[in-house]
Each structure stands twice: as C-alpha cells, then as structure tokens.
Design a protein around this motif. Structure first.
Motif, short mmCIF file in Angstrom:
data_model
loop_
_atom_site.label_atom_id
_atom_site.label_comp_id
_atom_site.label_asym_id
_atom_site.label_seq_id
_atom_site.Cartn_x
_atom_site.Cartn_y
_atom_site.Cartn_z
N VAL A 69 -5.59 -54.11 45.29
CA VAL A 69 -5.04 -55.38 44.82
C VAL A 69 -4.70 -56.24 46.04
O VAL A 69 -4.02 -55.78 46.96
CB VAL A 69 -3.78 -55.14 43.97
CG1 VAL A 69 -3.17 -56.47 43.53
CG2 VAL A 69 -4.12 -54.30 42.76
N PRO A 70 -5.19 -57.50 46.10
CA PRO A 70 -4.83 -58.35 47.23
C PRO A 70 -3.35 -58.71 47.18
O PRO A 70 -2.75 -58.84 46.12
CB PRO A 70 -5.72 -59.59 47.03
CG PRO A 70 -6.08 -59.58 45.58
CD PRO A 70 -6.13 -58.15 45.16
N GLY A 71 -2.77 -58.89 48.32
CA GLY A 71 -1.36 -59.21 48.40
C GLY A 71 -0.46 -57.99 48.40
O GLY A 71 0.74 -58.12 48.21
N THR A 72 -1.03 -56.80 48.61
CA THR A 72 -0.21 -55.58 48.63
C THR A 72 0.35 -55.30 50.01
O THR A 72 1.15 -54.37 50.16
CB THR A 72 -1.04 -54.37 48.17
OG1 THR A 72 -2.21 -54.29 49.00
CG2 THR A 72 -1.45 -54.53 46.72
N ARG A 84 -2.53 -67.42 41.13
CA ARG A 84 -3.74 -67.01 40.41
C ARG A 84 -4.99 -67.40 41.22
O ARG A 84 -5.95 -66.62 41.32
CB ARG A 84 -3.76 -67.67 39.04
CG ARG A 84 -4.89 -67.16 38.15
CD ARG A 84 -4.96 -67.93 36.84
NE ARG A 84 -3.71 -67.89 36.09
CZ ARG A 84 -2.88 -68.92 35.98
NH1 ARG A 84 -3.17 -70.07 36.57
NH2 ARG A 84 -1.77 -68.81 35.27
N GLU A 85 -4.99 -68.61 41.80
CA GLU A 85 -6.14 -69.03 42.60
C GLU A 85 -6.28 -68.16 43.85
O GLU A 85 -7.39 -67.88 44.30
CB GLU A 85 -5.99 -70.49 43.01
CG GLU A 85 -6.16 -71.48 41.86
CD GLU A 85 -4.93 -71.58 40.98
OE1 GLU A 85 -3.92 -70.92 41.31
OE2 GLU A 85 -4.98 -72.28 39.95
N LEU A 86 -5.14 -67.73 44.40
CA LEU A 86 -5.18 -66.85 45.57
C LEU A 86 -5.87 -65.53 45.23
O LEU A 86 -6.73 -65.06 45.97
CB LEU A 86 -3.76 -66.60 46.08
CG LEU A 86 -3.62 -65.59 47.23
CD1 LEU A 86 -4.33 -66.08 48.47
CD2 LEU A 86 -2.15 -65.32 47.52
N LYS A 114 -10.72 -62.13 45.36
CA LYS A 114 -11.70 -61.33 44.64
C LYS A 114 -13.11 -61.83 44.89
O LYS A 114 -14.06 -61.06 45.04
CB LYS A 114 -11.37 -61.37 43.14
CG LYS A 114 -12.20 -60.41 42.31
CD LYS A 114 -11.72 -60.40 40.88
CE LYS A 114 -12.52 -59.39 40.05
NZ LYS A 114 -12.07 -59.37 38.64
N LYS A 115 -13.27 -63.16 44.96
CA LYS A 115 -14.59 -63.73 45.22
C LYS A 115 -15.08 -63.37 46.62
O LYS A 115 -16.26 -63.03 46.81
CB LYS A 115 -14.52 -65.25 45.07
CG LYS A 115 -15.87 -65.93 45.16
CD LYS A 115 -15.74 -67.42 44.92
CE LYS A 115 -17.10 -68.12 45.01
NZ LYS A 115 -16.98 -69.59 44.79
N GLU A 116 -14.19 -63.42 47.60
CA GLU A 116 -14.58 -63.04 48.96
C GLU A 116 -14.99 -61.56 49.03
O GLU A 116 -15.97 -61.22 49.69
CB GLU A 116 -13.42 -63.30 49.92
CG GLU A 116 -13.13 -64.78 50.14
CD GLU A 116 -11.94 -64.99 51.05
OE1 GLU A 116 -11.37 -63.97 51.51
OE2 GLU A 116 -11.57 -66.15 51.29
N GLU A 117 -14.26 -60.72 48.33
CA GLU A 117 -14.61 -59.30 48.33
C GLU A 117 -15.96 -59.06 47.67
O GLU A 117 -16.75 -58.24 48.12
CB GLU A 117 -13.53 -58.48 47.62
CG GLU A 117 -12.21 -58.41 48.38
CD GLU A 117 -11.16 -57.62 47.64
OE1 GLU A 117 -11.47 -57.19 46.51
OE2 GLU A 117 -10.06 -57.44 48.19
#
Length: 328
Positions: free
Chosen positions: A116-119, A135-137, A142-145
C-alpha cells in the motif's frame, strides 16, 4: 459525609478509575512520560506501549465513523500517526533495556497483495484514504507501479539470454566463416576488375589471390573452441621436459642466445634494405600507370627518429617556458 478513604474503596470510584486508565486519563502521578528514554523500567515501558496500542485501536475504530466530517477525519488521522511515532519510541526504549523486539518491518498489503502506498512515513487509515487529494495520490502511485511493472515485463524477456542470442556461436559450425570468405573473394574480384577498367589495363590477365596474413593461412581452431592444437600441447610438454635440464646447460644457452641475437640483427638490416628496394620498385611500377605522380610521391613518408622527436619536444618546452616567464 464519607471520608476520602471510604470513597476510594467504593465500587463506583474504582470503576471510574479503571475507565480513566482505559481512556488514558489517569492521575498526574500515573500519566505516561513524554520522553520514552526517561523510563528505565522494562515493565513500565511494556505497560505504556500496551496503553498506546489500546489508544490506537480506539482511534482506528473512530476514524471509520461515517458521521465524521473531513476535518475531523484529518485530525483523527494525525492523532493516529502521532501515536504510531510514540509507539516506535517506546519500542526502541524496550530494545535498549534488553526487552523483546516489537519492530517488525512488515509491509502493509492491499487486497491484490501489493504494498500500500503511503505506508512509510505519514500513513492514512480508514476514511482518510478517501479524502480529497489523498485518493488521487493513491491512484497516481498505483498507475506508476503499473507502468513500471509493464516496462519490467517487457524488458524481462531480454534478460538472462545465452551466448547464441548475442551471436557468439555463429562461427562454431564454420558456415558463416565460409560464407564470409566467398563474399570477400567475390568483392575482391569485382574491385580488381573495376581498377583495371579505370586504369585501362588488360582484362585478360589472371586475378591474383587475396593477400592474407599468417593467421588466415594457419589451421583454424576446432568448432567447439575448447581443445588447443596438437602442436601447442607438444610444445608445452617439451618445454616441461627441458626445464629439468636448464640448470646444467645455462652457460651454453646464454652463448647460443647471444649468437642468435647477433644473427637476427644482421638479418633485420638485410631485410630492411630489401624491403626498401621492394617498396621503391612497387612505387616505380605504379607511377608508370599514373603519369601525374612520381615514384617519390608514392613512397611512404619518412618518419622522424626518436632523437629528432625529443629535440622538437625539448624546443617547444623551452619556448613555452620563455613565454611564460619573460613574455612574448
């Protein structure tokens, strides 16, 4: 009116004390220290860590409430992150006092099994993930990954390739070498015929062979390229046998070496004169077909000797020093 000791023994008073301890609202003497390093008791550190865990559990349950506004959700999320930092300080103090290691670097995963990003650093819990901007963050992360995984999967098929992928085994069977030799001979004949037509030479003369070096005329390596030629192995074997008798024949070898060096020097002088004569004869023959050039123009340039080069460099160095110290 009952005295204070009797009030402390009542059931309601003890219930209020337990409720205040659970909510983290203990008495002044029983409050959690602000600095974890000030506590030197392992048992007290474990106790304050457990209290922080209970507060975290209540805050995480509270942040799921749908009746909270966005501002309240942000405040509760900030409090949770503050408690997480405090819990980390108490865990470090427990480790310093020789206690258990509660710091396990376990990544937080989503439903798809991805991290999960932001962990790392500031974290988002519950409804905080659905706040405007957050939400956009998550979507951008997720799109970059996904883009990185697509690029990795595209280039992954080009990794760990064998030598055949890079063409290192093309000459193993000898077919490519034979094809290159035939193409080289064809190009040699075409270019030789073209030169004859340009110089108006007779086309009936036989075309000479391609001048190849000694490496081309020597026997090629075996197809697998693993076993050395037989004469090399015989040479090594003979050298090993001769090493045993080297001590006894040392003086004779030195004499033969001096004699060989003198013979080589004489041969080199003769070959140099012979090479110069052959070059001049070739230049004279070529100048006969090219009327606008003389044999001296076709001769190779005369290279300066080592003494001449040293003299030129010394003169340039002297000139540079004079200009540096005395000017132009």
């Amino acid at each position: 009116m009952a005295r204070n000791e009797e009030k402390a023994q009542s059931m309601l008073y003890r219930f209020r004390e337990a409720q205040a301890a659970e909510l983290g609202l203990g008495t002044r003497a029983d409050r959690r220290p602000k600095m974890a390093s000030a506590c030197k008791s392992l048992r007290e550190c474990e106790r304050w860590r457990g209290e922080i865990l209970r507060e975290l559990s209540r805050k995480v349950s509270k942040i799921q409430d749908a009746g909270l506004t966005d501002y309240e959700v942000r405040d509760v999320n900030d409090e949770i992150n503050k408690l997480m930092r405090e819990k980390r300080h108490w865990e470090n103090q427990i480790i310093a006092l020789g206690g258990a290691n509660y710091r396990r670097n376990v990544a937080m995963l989503d439903d798809d099994g991805k991290e999960v990003p932001g962990t790392k650093g500031y974290k988002y819990f519950g409804r905080a993930k659905d706040l405007p901007g957050v939400r956009e963050l998550f979507q951008s992360k997720k799109k970059e990954e996904e883009e990185e995984s697509e690029a990795l999967s595209f280039y992954k098929k080009f990794t760990n390739q064998g030598p055949a992928y890079f063409g290192d085994l093309d000459e193993a069977d000898g077919k490519l070498l034979e094809y290159e030799r035939q193409a080289e001979e064809t190009e040699w004949r075409d270019e030789y015929t073209n030169v004859r037509e340009i110089l108006d030479l007779p086309l009936d003369d036989p075309i000479p062979e391609i001048p190849r070096g000694s490496s081309a005329s020597s026997s090629p390596l075996p197809p697998n390229g693993l076993s050395p030629p037989q004469h090399l192995s015989n040479t090594k074997r003979k050298a090993q046998e001769e090493d045993v008798e080297m001590d006894t024949a040392n003086s004779e070898a030195e004499k033969r070496l001096r004699k060989a060096e003198s013979d080589n020097t004489m041969k080199a002088d003769v070959s140099s004169h012979g090479g110069a004569d052959s070059i001049r004869s070739h230049a004279t023959t070529a100048a006969a077909y090219l009327g606008f050039l003389s044999p001296e123009d076709l001769m190779p340039p005369t290279l300066p000797t080592r003494e001449e080069m040293e003299g030129v460099l010394l003169a340039l160095r002297k000139q540079a020093l004079v200009e540096e110290y005395f000017g132009e």
